[in-house]
Design a protein around this motif. Structure first.
Motif, PDB file in Angstrom:
ATOM      1  N   ARG A   1       0.066   4.278   0.844  1.00  0.00           N
ATOM      2  CA  ARG A   1      -0.224   5.177   1.949  1.00  0.00           C
ATOM      3  C   ARG A   1       0.466   5.085   3.294  1.00  0.00           C
ATOM      4  O   ARG A   1       1.253   3.857   3.189  1.00  0.00           O
ATOM      5  CB  ARG A   1      -1.779   5.320   2.116  1.00  0.00           C
TER       6      ARG A   1
ATOM      7  N   CYS B   1      -0.828   5.162   6.726  1.00  0.00           N
ATOM      8  CA  CYS B   1      -1.803   5.554   7.867  1.00  0.00           C
ATOM      9  C   CYS B   1      -0.709   4.947   9.143  1.00  0.00           C
ATOM     10  O   CYS B   1       0.123   4.089   9.270  1.00  0.00           O
ATOM     11  CB  CYS B   1      -2.865   4.721   7.750  1.00  0.00           C
TER      12      CYS B   1
ATOM     13  N   ILE C   1       0.570  -2.378   7.706  1.00  0.00           N
ATOM     14  CA  ILE C   1       0.830  -3.073   6.353  1.00  0.00           C
ATOM     15  C   ILE C   1       1.901  -2.148   5.497  1.00  0.00           C
ATOM     16  O   ILE C   1       2.758  -2.953   5.036  1.00  0.00           O
ATOM     17  CB  ILE C   1      -0.336  -2.871   5.679  1.00  0.00           C
ATOM     18  N   HIS C   2       1.817  -0.734   5.426  1.00  0.00           N
ATOM     19  CA  HIS C   2       2.990  -0.126   4.815  1.00  0.00           C
ATOM     20  C   HIS C   2       4.219  -0.249   5.422  1.00  0.00           C
ATOM     21  O   HIS C   2       5.049  -0.281   4.769  1.00  0.00           O
ATOM     22  CB  HIS C   2       2.337   1.428   4.862  1.00  0.00           C
TER      23      HIS C   2
ATOM     24  N   ARG D   1      -9.439   2.747  -0.317  1.00  0.00           N
ATOM     25  CA  ARG D   1      -9.506   3.760   0.324  1.00  0.00           C
ATOM     26  C   ARG D   1     -10.752   4.583  -0.104  1.00  0.00           C
ATOM     27  O   ARG D   1     -11.158   4.574  -1.400  1.00  0.00           O
ATOM     28  CB  ARG D   1      -8.557   4.763   0.280  1.00  0.00           C
TER      29      ARG D   1
ATOM     30  N   PHE E   1      -1.448   3.925  12.081  1.00  0.00           N
ATOM     31  CA  PHE E   1      -2.096   2.782  13.109  1.00  0.00           C
ATOM     32  C   PHE E   1      -1.878   1.352  12.130  1.00  0.00           C
ATOM     33  O   PHE E   1      -1.833   0.362  12.575  1.00  0.00           O
ATOM     34  CB  PHE E   1      -3.464   2.786  13.299  1.00  0.00           C
ATOM     35  N   CYS E   2      -1.071   1.541  10.954  1.00  0.00           N
ATOM     36  CA  CYS E   2      -1.384   0.304  10.215  1.00  0.00           C
ATOM     37  C   CYS E   2       0.071  -0.350   9.882  1.00  0.00           C
ATOM     38  O   CYS E   2       1.110   0.495   9.708  1.00  0.00           O
ATOM     39  CB  CYS E   2      -1.770   0.767   8.928  1.00  0.00           C
TER      40      CYS E   2
ATOM     41  N   CYS F   1       0.934  -1.204  -0.157  1.00  0.00           N
ATOM     42  CA  CYS F   1       0.023  -0.091  -0.141  1.00  0.00           C
ATOM     43  C   CYS F   1       0.944   1.168  -0.046  1.00  0.00           C
ATOM     44  O   CYS F   1       1.902   1.242   0.843  1.00  0.00           O
ATOM     45  CB  CYS F   1      -0.887  -0.030   1.300  1.00  0.00           C
TER      46      CYS F   1
HETATM   47  S1  SF4 Z   1      -4.781   1.588   6.534  1.00  0.00           S
HETATM   48 FE1  SF4 Z   1      -5.200   0.854   4.502  1.00  0.00          FE
HETATM   49  S2  SF4 Z   1      -4.538   2.803   3.440  1.00  0.00           S
HETATM   50 FE2  SF4 Z   1      -3.708   3.127   5.284  1.00  0.00          FE
HETATM   51  S3  SF4 Z   1      -1.701   2.114   4.943  1.00  0.00           S
HETATM   52 FE3  SF4 Z   1      -2.911   0.600   5.744  1.00  0.00          FE
HETATM   53  S4  SF4 Z   1      -3.695  -0.616   3.932  1.00  0.00           S
HETATM   54 FE4  SF4 Z   1      -2.859   1.382   3.373  1.00  0.00          FE
END
Ligand code: SF4
Ligand code: B12
Length: 552
Positions: free
Chosen positions: A207, A209, A214-215, A291, A211-212, A205
């Motif tokens: 982006r 964010c 993933i990135h 998103r 709290f995430c 991803c």
């Molecule tokens: S919350 Fe969704 S948009 Fe934000 S960084 Fe994580 S995967 Fe990406």
């Protein structure tokens, strides 16, 4: 030994680089299908290894019996949910105590980002495979299978005496289409006889964010953060799943389906034209995660006509301050516009929402409820919310730690609000709402309502038209609306009680009673409707699919 790079993925299974006589076991959370384990297994099999997959929910005794009989070279544990770390550590200990001497390795978000804590909390793990695991696990297997030195391979971490060592990171896979299709050895979930499968069109991803994880996962390893597959390859996999396994519902698990900006617009348009050529629209439907700022009404109209039936969006907050804290880089207005556009197009939507975040105040909670009422006060989807949790590897966790606000433990990471009264409010709310099973858990009311909506979408897209559908829809919408409104009232009344505007609190017994009434009504209406059309539905479900000729 030749240098192993990502090209390792295409080397032949009879290579002298490996001895495939011992199998490899992979254990993970299999609910709804674990694509991570599926890809790892398919790559290993492509290179000649036998691979056994275990559902983490299986009894430890069953897993022990099987691994004792098969003597795997490696047992790989997929720890994609941080809060399962102790359960995985217990399973490792149990297997070791019963004489299992296979190499234990662990992968997933938490182990990749926090390999030190993983090795500390999992003393029986021999190694951690960090970030995308396909090439690293294969190389680990190859080295171990030949009794060769494995401590110097890229992308792992391990213990050496009292030191924790991490080797240089392995780059992310540059071409996802190099990977074989994932192994999918689990009971496919079905809705009204229609089989559901997860699938990926991309990884990563763009982006950031706060709290995430993933990135952070995809940004830490070298390489391009977001990689998309070729649209034709994605459709080819869908077609194969449809033809060979009767899959009719595809859940794209991409973190952020490729939609945003001109390049990904082109990607989606190409995907749509491949889909149209494949003959799948009308026979299969698909869901995406994206998103809110990617919801372009014109493009989504075409997507809907090609089978898009459900969109999951992480809306996360209904206040500008909350969105800023969460670094969503989106506005409340954009969130609302996306929901309105989907409603107008008749595409079902679900959403993630954090009623509480570290910047929360009584006022922000009130505004968040007003936002929820604005988007689902009409009963278009079930309301749900949670408190943002500070997962390892996320910027917000680091910030909470830096400011001394981080509390809890690895399985229950948490923080206090700046206003101590808000902590008391949150606890009071949890006592009445969470415990009663309104929002969380698969059998709770809101997920049950969303399942009923999901079923409606499946009926409307994949099964013959049924009489009385409009009335059933209207009943479902009324019920969703009433249930949402009661949930909002409970939060607002509890807020009022904590801000001195009223003295009485809702009792959990009363809420439980309401919740049970809604659940009973939902079940009654749903069952009556399905039973009324049982014969027609059974006939449609049992009919063998008629397929178009393969690709033009
Ligand atoms: S919350 Fe969704 S948009 Fe934000 S960084 Fe994580 S995967 Fe990406
Ligand atoms: C699909 C999905 C689900 C599905 C099913 C997952 C499944 N059975 O696999 C469902 C809907 C059930 C689900 C539920 C939840 N999910 Co979820 N989910 C995802 C999602 C979107 C995709 C997973 C996926 O398929 N990834 C693609 C594959 C290819 O990647 P992967 O799994 O990471 O695997 C690769 C590497 O990690 C590594 N690897 C992984 N395992 C192993 C094992 C070994 C041995 C090796 C060598 C390597 C290795 O190699 C793999 C291949 O490259 C992820 C986000 C994400 N990008 O991963 C969130 C994610 C995993 N979910 C998350 C959360 C929080 C949840 C929920 C708590 C949500 C909620 N509030 O209810 C629940 C928990 C359910 C439960 N267990 O109780 C978080 C976990 C955060 C954390 N750090 O703990 C994630 C990361 C999303 C996020 N925003 O942060 N989820």
């Amino acid at each position: 030994m030749p240098a192993l790079s990502l090209n390792v993925l295409s080397s032949s299974s009879t290579s002298p680089c490996r001895n495939t006589s011992r199998p490899i076991a992979l254990i993970g959370f299999q609910q709804q299908g674990n694509l991570g384990l599926g890809y790892l297994a398919s790559v290993l099999r492509q290179h000649g290894y036998r691979v056994f997959l275990f559902d983490f929910e299986e009894k430890p005794e069953t897993i022990l019996e099987s691994v004792t009989a098969r003597q795997p070279l490696i047992i790989g544990y997929s720890l994609i949910f941080q809060f399962y770390i102790h359960r995985f550590a217990d399973l490792m200990r149990y297997l070791r105590e019963h004489g299992v001497s296979s190499h234990f390795t662990v992968g997933g978000h938490f182990p990749s980002l926090s390999y030190q804590r993983t090795l500390e909390l999992m003393p029986n793990a021999d190694s951690v495979v960090r970030f995308e695991g396909e090439a690293t696990l294969l190389e680990l297997a190859d080295r171990l299978s030949l009794g060769l030195e494995w401590h110097n391979i890229e992308g792992i971490a391990y213990r050496q005496q009292d030191q924790l060592i991490a080797t240089p990171l392995r780059p992310l896979i540059s071409d996802l289409d190099q990977l074989p299709y994932p192994v999918r050895e689990y009971e496919g979930i079905q809705v009204l006889g229609q089989t559901i499968m997860p699938i990926l069109a991309s990884r990563g991803c763009a982006r950031t964010c706060s709290f995430c994880s993933i990135h952070m996962f995809y940004r830490t390893a070298p390489g391009k953060v977001v990689r998309t597959r070729k649209p034709a390859e994605v459709v080819r996999e869908m077609r194969a799943l449809h033809e060979e396994h009767g899959v009719k519902i595809f859940l794209f698990q991409d973190d952020d389906f490729p939609l945003f900006g001109p390049v990904w617009h082109r990607w989606t348009r190409e995907f749509l034209s491949e889909l149209q050529r494949s003959g799948l629209p009308g026979r299969a439907i698909w869901k995406i995660n994206c998103r809110a700022d990617a919801v372009d009404p014109e493009l989504f109209l075409e997507m809907r006509d090609a089978g898009l039936y459900l969109v999951y969006m992480g809306l996360e907050s209904g206040t500008e301050e909350g969105l800023k804290t969460l670094h969503k880089q989106i506005t409340v207005e954009q969130n609302i516009a996306a929901v309105d556009a989907l409603k107008k197009l008749g595409i079902l939507f679900e959403f993630g929402f954090m009623l509480f975040d570290p910047s929360s105040t009584f006022e922000s909670v009130r505004q968040n409820i007003a936002f929820l009422r604005r988007i689902v006060g009409d009963g278009s989807a079930a309301a749900g919310f949670c408190k943002m949790l500070p997962y390892d590897g996320t910027p917000i966790k680091d910030e909470l730690q830096r400011t001394g606000r981080l509390i809890g433990d690895v399985c229950h990471p948490d923080y206090d609000f700046l206003d101590p009264q808000l902590n008391a409010f949150y606890t009071a709310l949890l006592n009445v709402v969470d415990v009663t099973g309104w929002i969380h858990g698969y059998s709770a009311l809101s997920p049950q309502i969303n399942s009923a909506w999901h079923e409606v979408a499946v009926l409307e897209h994949l099964l013959p038209a049924l009489g009385g559908m409009d009335e059933y829809r209207a009943k479902l919408q009324n019920l969703t609306q009433a249930s949402n409104e009661l949930l909002f009232r409970v939060v607002e009344d509890t807020l009022d009680a904590f801000t001195g505007l009223r003295t009485d609190l809702w009792s959990s017994a009363l809420i439980r009673k309401h919740c049970a009434q809604f659940s009973e009504e939902l079940l009654r209406e749903r069952d009556a409707f399905i039973l009324r059309h049982q014969a027609k539905l059974l006939q449609a479900i049992q009919q063998p699919p008629v397929l178009e000729p393969a690709f033009a």
